[in-house]
Design a protein around this motif. Structure first.
Motif, PDB file in Angstrom:
ATOM      1  N   MET A  68       2.484  -0.264 -10.463  1.00 53.14           N
ATOM      2  CA  MET A  68       2.541   0.966  -9.700  1.00 53.14           C
ATOM      3  C   MET A  68       3.713   1.047  -8.742  1.00 53.14           C
ATOM      4  O   MET A  68       4.303   2.109  -8.564  1.00 53.14           O
ATOM      5  N   ILE A  69       4.101  -0.065  -8.124  1.00 54.06           N
ATOM      6  CA  ILE A  69       5.199  -0.003  -7.177  1.00 54.06           C
ATOM      7  C   ILE A  69       6.477   0.508  -7.837  1.00 54.06           C
ATOM      8  O   ILE A  69       7.225   1.298  -7.267  1.00 54.06           O
ATOM      9  N   PHE A  70       6.708   0.091  -9.103  1.00 52.40           N
ATOM     10  CA  PHE A  70       7.889   0.560  -9.813  1.00 52.40           C
ATOM     11  C   PHE A  70       7.708   1.976 -10.337  1.00 52.40           C
ATOM     12  O   PHE A  70       8.653   2.758 -10.386  1.00 52.40           O
ATOM     13  N   GLU A  71       6.497   2.301 -10.747  1.00 59.61           N
ATOM     14  CA  GLU A  71       6.239   3.669 -11.197  1.00 59.61           C
ATOM     15  C   GLU A  71       6.477   4.659 -10.056  1.00 59.61           C
ATOM     16  O   GLU A  71       7.029   5.739 -10.261  1.00 59.61           O
ATOM     17  N   GLU A  72       6.080   4.275  -8.848  1.00 58.41           N
ATOM     18  CA  GLU A  72       6.289   5.143  -7.694  1.00 58.41           C
ATOM     19  C   GLU A  72       7.769   5.265  -7.351  1.00 58.41           C
ATOM     20  O   GLU A  72       8.244   6.345  -6.983  1.00 58.41           O
ATOM     21  N   LEU A  73       8.499   4.161  -7.474  1.00 55.10           N
ATOM     22  CA  LEU A  73       9.942   4.232  -7.228  1.00 55.10           C
ATOM     23  C   LEU A  73      10.619   5.091  -8.291  1.00 55.10           C
ATOM     24  O   LEU A  73      11.521   5.882  -7.990  1.00 55.10           O
ATOM     25  N   LYS A  74      10.194   4.952  -9.540  1.00 56.08           N
ATOM     26  CA  LYS A  74      10.753   5.776 -10.620  1.00 56.08           C
ATOM     27  C   LYS A  74      10.454   7.256 -10.392  1.00 56.08           C
ATOM     28  O   LYS A  74      11.294   8.122 -10.667  1.00 56.08           O
ATOM     29  N   GLU A  79       9.537   0.827   2.060  1.00 59.90           N
ATOM     30  CA  GLU A  79       8.239   1.453   2.324  1.00 59.90           C
ATOM     31  C   GLU A  79       7.203   1.044   1.278  1.00 59.90           C
ATOM     32  O   GLU A  79       6.046   0.749   1.598  1.00 59.90           O
ATOM     33  N   LEU A  80       7.627   1.011   0.024  1.00 61.21           N
ATOM     34  CA  LEU A  80       6.708   0.654  -1.059  1.00 61.21           C
ATOM     35  C   LEU A  80       6.275  -0.810  -0.978  1.00 61.21           C
ATOM     36  O   LEU A  80       5.120  -1.146  -1.252  1.00 61.21           O
ATOM     37  N   LEU A  81       7.212  -1.688  -0.599  1.00 63.38           N
ATOM     38  CA  LEU A  81       6.857  -3.102  -0.438  1.00 63.38           C
ATOM     39  C   LEU A  81       5.786  -3.265   0.639  1.00 63.38           C
ATOM     40  O   LEU A  81       4.829  -4.033   0.463  1.00 63.38           O
ATOM     41  N   ALA A  82       5.954  -2.546   1.741  1.00 61.41           N
ATOM     42  CA  ALA A  82       4.972  -2.630   2.825  1.00 61.41           C
ATOM     43  C   ALA A  82       3.619  -2.080   2.368  1.00 61.41           C
ATOM     44  O   ALA A  82       2.572  -2.691   2.622  1.00 61.41           O
ATOM     45  N   TYR A  83       3.657  -0.961   1.681  1.00 61.36           N
ATOM     46  CA  TYR A  83       2.416  -0.323   1.236  1.00 61.36           C
ATOM     47  C   TYR A  83       1.656  -1.205   0.246  1.00 61.36           C
ATOM     48  O   TYR A  83       0.432  -1.311   0.293  1.00 61.36           O
ATOM     49  N   HIS A  84       2.389  -1.842  -0.660  1.00 63.96           N
ATOM     50  CA  HIS A  84       1.751  -2.680  -1.687  1.00 63.96           C
ATOM     51  C   HIS A  84       1.628  -4.146  -1.264  1.00 63.96           C
ATOM     52  O   HIS A  84       1.224  -4.993  -2.067  1.00 63.96           O
ATOM     53  N   ILE A  85       1.986  -4.433  -0.016  1.00 66.25           N
ATOM     54  CA  ILE A  85       1.830  -5.759   0.587  1.00 66.25           C
ATOM     55  C   ILE A  85       2.599  -6.828  -0.200  1.00 66.25           C
ATOM     56  O   ILE A  85       2.055  -7.853  -0.629  1.00 66.25           O
ATOM     57  N   TYR A  86       3.886  -6.567  -0.415  1.00 68.06           N
ATOM     58  CA  TYR A  86       4.776  -7.575  -0.986  1.00 68.06           C
ATOM     59  C   TYR A  86       5.704  -8.098   0.108  1.00 68.06           C
ATOM     60  O   TYR A  86       5.909  -7.441   1.141  1.00 68.06           O
TER      61      TYR A  86
END
Length: 216
Positions: free
Chosen positions: A20-26, A90-97
């Motif tokens: 999902m993290i990559f799908e959201e970035l895409k 932002e996505l890294l923080a949201y997905h806890i990476y």
């Protein structure tokens, strides 16, 4: 999530682990008109693109690298670089990476011609199936090599064998291209027109057995 920790990237892995993290970035990229087949990230400790930088906590040897496998031979517009990095953070923080491992304000953004790259990887990854096919022919070649053209280079040991097999070259080429096309189309909608099938024997002009064997 597909966080790359090696230089060789298997497109079948990319396809099945593109979470999902990559799908959201895409989705973000699509909103600004940037089309990608897939995205991958080399973490800081595994990145191969950057110079050493000093952290107050520890020496961070390299910067993270984000790889964009672009559609339709397009380029990544430089004006979006900072927005992409910020969205990624932002996505890294949201997905806890781990933000330190996978983000840096100066991280590398590398665009790759997705179609060429994906086709080359399928050619290399499914070489064994092409070898098996060629070994099923009445006149078997000595070797089957890959190259980054992308191409299969089929080498016959003697000129006589090459000449006997030559009546099948068109059929063999068609079969190989159709097989690779079927495999690729399970995951991606790309053309296999660039795939070449070359036939060789040691007595041909420009033949280099060592060069072909390197599979560059």
């Amino acid at each position: 999530m597909f966080i790359v920790n090696r230089n060789e990237i298997d497109p079948s892995v990319l396809n099945t682990t593109d979470e999902m993290i990559f799908e959201e970035l895409k989705m973000y990229l699509e909103s600004v008109g940037i089309q990608t087949y897939m995205i991958a990230v080399l973490g800081r400790t595994n990145s191969f693109m950057a110079k050493e930088i000093q952290s107050d906590i520890k020496l961070l040897k390299e910067k993270p690298t984000m790889l964009f496998f672009m559609k339709k031979h397009t380029k990544l517009p430089e004006k979006y670089n900072e927005q992409i990095k910020e969205r990624w953070k932002e996505l890294l923080a949201y997905h806890i990476y781990d933000e330190v491992e996978y983000h840096d304000d100066e991280m590398n953004l590398i665009e790759i011609d997705g179609e060429d790259y994906i086709l080359e990887q399928y050619v290399r990854n499914f070489k064994i199936e092409i070898v098996d096919f060629m070994n099923s022919r009445e006149i078997k070649p000595k070797n089957v090599y890959c190259s980054s053209e992308p191409a299969y280079n089929i080498v016959y040991d003697r000129k006589m064998e090459y000449e006997k097999a030559s009546s099948e070259f068109e059929f063999i080429t068609m079969c190989i291209k159709e097989h690779i096309k079927e495999l690729v189309n399970e995951d991606f909608e790309i053309s296999v027109d660039k795939l070449k099938v070359n036939f060789w024997n040691p007595f041909m002009p420009n033949y280099s057995g060592q060069g072909l064997a390197r599979e560059d």
